[in-house]
Structures are given as C-alpha cells and as structure tokens.
Design an enzyme around this catalytic site. Structure first.
Site: not given
Length: 610
Positions: A396-398
């Site tokens: 999970f990024e952003g």
C-alpha cells in the site's frame, strides 16, 4: 514502486502557525500555578547547559553549546532553525503521577517556545515572539494518574534566526525509585506446528513488555502476554522462558517450559519455510514498462520469493481487488494463463514462494468500511485460490494508509482504514493457516518516519501518513513472514542517532534496518516504544538499478551494509546497535529491472550468501 516517493510537506506559513500558537498559549494562562513544597526538586538535567548538551537531544543537529550570550554560569544553548526544522531541543524526565510541576527558563531571540508534552493531562507551552534580552518563560501542569515521564522542550520557528536558552528547570516532586518487576508465572506452550510454538503467561503488575528467551538466548520482546515463536526448525525440542521488563530493568526469568516442533512435510520444513537467507523480487505481471516483460518460468532459481505485481482495486474504497495479467499487445511474449499457472506450480515444487502483491504506486486501497474489508478478503482469496499462490504481499502506497488526527497510539489504532486492514489480514492468515506467507513493502515514510513524526494530532503540520504502517506491522508481528521496507524513493530519514540519513549508500540501509531490529520510541515518546522485529522477518529493500528508482546502491555499498548488520564490520558513519547474522536477506524492485541490468543484484546476493 516505480516512481519517486513524496517528501515531507512543507510547514504552514509563519503567520498561521504563530496565530495558532498564540491561541494555545492564551488558553494556558487559566492554569493556576502550583505551590512548591519542601520536597520539590529541579528534575531537569543540565538545565544550564554547563555540560555541553548532555541530557538534551536537538532535532536536525540544530543545537550547540555556547559561552556567549549566557544568562547564568558560563554556557547556554544556541539552536538554529531552518526552513524545514524548528530546532527543538528536548529531554525526557521521570516524574510522579498526579503531581504538580512548574517549568521555567530564560530565553533570548525571536519566536522562542518552552513546553512539556506527554503530561497525561493537557500538554502545555508558552512562548515569546521577541526577546532581545533574556526573558523568563514559565508554565505549569499536572501529570496524569499514570504518567511517569514527560518531555520538556524548547524550540524556535521555521526559517527564523537562532535562539538561545539557559537555566531551564522543571520543579516538582521527584519520582519514586522504580523496581524491576517480578518474574512471570504460568508460562505454557500451546500446540506446536512444524515451525512455530505458541506461548502464553500470566501478566505481571508494572511490566511494560516481556522478553522471551529461546534455549537461553533472548529471541524477541513483546508487549502482551502471549506470542507465537515462528521460524523454528521442524522436529526439534526447544526450551522457553519469559522475563518481565519495565524502566527499572528486567525481572528474573520464569520457570522454563519445553516444546517440540512437529515433523514437517517430507521430513523438512513446512511449505511456509524460507531459506536462511532469501532473495525477494517483484515480477511485472500486470503491466509493461521499460524493463521489458519476463516470463515467470524464466525467473532464475536464485529468487526465493516472487511477488506478482500487482493486484489492483476496481475503485479506491470498494476493497474489490482484481489481478489482470499483462495483455499480449503490451507485453510481447506473455505466456498463456495455463502456462503461467504451470510456472507457479514449478516454482513451488522447487521450494520457491509466489505471492500476489496488492497495491503499488497506482493501486490505492482504502478499506474505510467493514463492507470494504470483507470484499477485500473475498476478492484476494479468489486470486490466491485461482492461481494456487503461497500468500499475500501488502504494498500500500500513496494515501492508502493515513492516520486520523486523534490516532496517536500505534498499539491501539482507531483509524478505520488501519483497523479494517489489520482485521482483513488476520482473517486471511487464519483462513490459510501457518503456511500462509504474509509480507509487507511499505515506504520508509510510512515506517521509520514514525520515529520523529506520527500522525497529525501530536505533530501538527506533518503528513498523516508518517508512521501509518506501524499499527499494522505491530498488530501482525506474530503473523508477518517478511517486512521489506522500500529504502528508496525517499527523502532523508532520521535514525536512532538523531541524524538524518540519505539514500544511495550503506549508511542509509544500516540506519533504517537497525531501527527495525532495535526498536524505537514513536514520535519521540519514550513511553510508546515500537518493539524490535526478528531478524528472520527483515529483508532490506533496494532498487535493482538506476532505472528502477531513486536510491540505487552499488554492490560494494550493499556488501558494506550487510557486513555491518550481520558481522559488525564495515560500519561507516552509522554503527548498528546489534549484530544479526539471521537477517533474512534482500528485496528488490524488481526482477525485470535486474534482468535489464544483467542480473547485477542477483549476482551480488549469490556471491555474498553463497
């Protein structure tokens, strides 16, 4: 994983910040000053700065001991803010619960603050916008019913000239001398698997954590009264003991219990077993870029864990995850679904693990509701079952994970996207059992930045993603197979030496990995410590080439980092707090980029670990 990562946001403008500070200061004047008692003492250490900066820690190396100007004695503090740092100098002081304290000191300069945090009641601060000569600042507070430590500090403001401080004092009752806790009782072992043994014991009053000993050697530290020791050898007898820990030290060890792990399939380890040192890589399976398409069957045998990138959401908040393989129009030479599934089985037969990685730079996943959580579990299960995969990698990024303003305790998170993700991952782990491989690939921004900043409630103005993975990692530490933080596409990050470290060399990887294996206070709160992870859970994340991302590290620098962490040799400006020969290995973005770079990353791994 394939683009530059965000840096910390710039602070709000000076006028807005000063207005907010002034309002806060106004609210503090309503506090009544406590009456000093004969037993009161000055608890601040080196408040006159006569012993250099002993006892004080200043952000961004901003503080210095000077001989002029001084208010008393022969020395004072000078701290110099920058556009990105307010030059906070702080120390943590042991106090007595439910007691009144007075914090005072002399300051000089523009926009100088004096305050206390972690009081357990209302944190306080006072300030002056201008002090051309020495000016005394004073504020008061009362500690909470269970507060034993507070942090006192002084700071300036961003981009303003240096300020000075001298003769700081914290006056109030001294704390009672703490004693180590008593030894735990009731230690019991549950039913072992081939690679793990569950343990439980009775809580000890006053303990803040527990140290677990395996065959006489400390193997991990936990905060609860149960843990599962994993990564063990099948069909092997082990002896376990537990000691209770608090600020005063460690108790005697409990009585020992013994347990023998189960026989693994084929007389060896279970299917979740990894080699002692593993090479982890992401395979571009759903998209094409400049690295070119690589068939799964063509991935060399050196790669022990292959993360299929990526399963992505149909919408940001639905929780519905789909894995769409790269079409032939974008990826010439892509294999058929039948050949792809056959390649997965062949890798597994060779002892390799093939996971689905969820997220990536474009796949933002926000599990804001229980319905999204349940959809996530069912859709991810469908992918795992369809392709017969070994587990899940969470990438999970952003803005997939960020903290609500009031969420400041990583051990008891309240932010829905974090609570729901934890529940979803625990459900998947329970569904597939001990052999399920669970890994995470957060950015340093989401993990190590929690050392200095955590959320927005306590550190107003910081990005709410700072440290947002910490609650997830902590809640799943007993279920987590691998954590490989992306030590790249990152701005400078502060290490345990309170110095900022930048990408591109061994020091950055040593400092970032040392934090995970040593543990660290979250947001500078000595009472809120993120416990260390096991070395077999850690793989260091690096880009495979200069094309793969910012922060490429040469093979020589990679070797230096491994030598420092596993052998305590080749340590440069940053020296690790321990030696971890059981460090699991390396992760890279990506297999495709390493192939593009003539397999440099893989060859260096093979040469180092044999």
């Amino acid at each position: 994983m394939d683009r530059p990562r965000p840096r910390l946001r710039t602070r709000s403008r000076l006028l807005t910040a000063l207005t907010a500070a002034a309002l806060a200061a106004t609210g503090l004047t309503a506090l009544s000053a406590p009456t000093a008692r004969a037993a009161d003492a000055d608890l601040a250490r080196n408040g006159g700065f006569e012993s250099t900066l002993d006892g004080w820690t200043c952000t961004a190396n901003s503080g210095a001991n000077v001989n002029s100007p001084v208010h008393g004695g022969t020395s004072a503090l000078r701290a110099t803010p920058t556009g990105a740092d307010n030059a906070q100098c702080a120390q943590t002081v042991t106090v007595r619960p439910d007691s009144a304290y007075t914090l005072s000191g002399f300051v000089r300069g523009g926009y100088v603050y004096l305050g206390a945090s972690g009081t357990g009641t209302t944190d306080v601060s006072t300030w002056t916008p201008s002090a051309p000569d020495w000016q005394k600042l004073t504020t008061t507070f009362r500690t909470g019913p269970s507060t034993t430590k507070v942090t006192i500090y002084t700071h300036g403001w961003y981009g303003t000239p240096a300020y000075y401080a001298d003769d700081l004092s914290l006056t109030g009752p001294g704390a009672d001398a703490p004693a180590p806790p008593t030894a735990p009782t009731g230690l019991a072992a549950g039913t072992p698997t081939s690679t793990g043994v569950p343990l439980s014991w009775t809580a000890v009053p006053g303990a803040t954590s527990y140290a677990i000993y395996t065959n006489g050697a400390k193997s991990r530290t936990v905060t609860g009264t149960s843990a599962t020791l994993s990564g063990l050898t099948p069909a092997t007898a082990y002896s376990f003991q537990v000691a209770a820990v608090n600020d005063a030290g460690e108790s005697p060890k409990s009585a020992a219990v013994t347990a023998t792990t189960a026989q693994g399939a084929d007389g060896g380890g279970g299917s979740a077993d990894l080699p002692t040192h593993a090479l982890v890589g992401y395979l571009h399976a759903s998209f094409a870029n400049g690295a070119g398409y690589t068939r799964l069957a063509d991935v060399p045998d050196s790669w022990d864990v292959i993360d299929l990138a990526f399963g992505e959401p149909t919408s940001t908040t639905s929780g519905d995850i789909r894995f769409n393989r790269c079409p032939a129009t974008e990826c010439p030479g892509v294999e058929s679904d039948a050949d792809f599934k056959a390649a997965i089985k062949a890798k597994q037969a060779a002892g390799k693990k093939v996971l689905i990685s969820i997220g990536g730079q474009n796949g933002q996943v926000q599990l804001t509701t229980a319905a999204a959580r349940d959809t996530f579990v069912s859709s991810v299960s469908k992918i795992i079952d369809e392709y017969g995969l070994d587990g899940l990698d969470v990438d999970f990024e952003g803005h997939s994970l960020s903290l609500d303003t009031a969420d400041t305790d990583f051990k008891h998170p309240t932010t829905p996207v974090i609570v729901n993700l934890i529940a979803a991952l625990k459900t998947l782990k329970a569904k597939y059992g001990d052999d399920f491989v669970l890994s995470m690939a957060p950015e340093t921004f989401f993990v190590q930045n929690g050392y200095q900043f955590y959320g927005t409630g306590k550190w107003g103005g910081q990005d709410p993603r700072c440290g947002a993975y910490l609650p997830v990692i902590h809640a799943l530490r007993d279920d987590l197979t691998l954590l490989h933080v992306q030590d790249y596409n990152s701005g400078p990050i502060m290490g345990l030496d309170n110095q900022y470290h930048s990408m591109g060399g061994a020091d950055f990887h040593i400092a970032m990995t040392d934090m995970l294996l040593t543990g660290f206070p979250v947001a500078g709160d000595a009472n809120n410590v993120f416990p260390p992870l096991r070395p077999d859970q850690i793989a260091i994340g690096m880009p495979a080439s200069t094309n793969a991302g910012n922060g490429y590290v040469s093979p020589a620098e990679t070797t230096k980092a491994l030598n420092c962490l596993t052998k305590k040799t080749d340590c440069g400006a940053y020296s690790s707090h321990g030696t971890w020969p059981g460090l699991r290995g390396l992760m890279t973005w990506s297999v495709n980029w390493d192939r593009f770079n003539n397999w440099e990353f893989q060859r260096n791994f093979d040469a180092y670990f044999g």
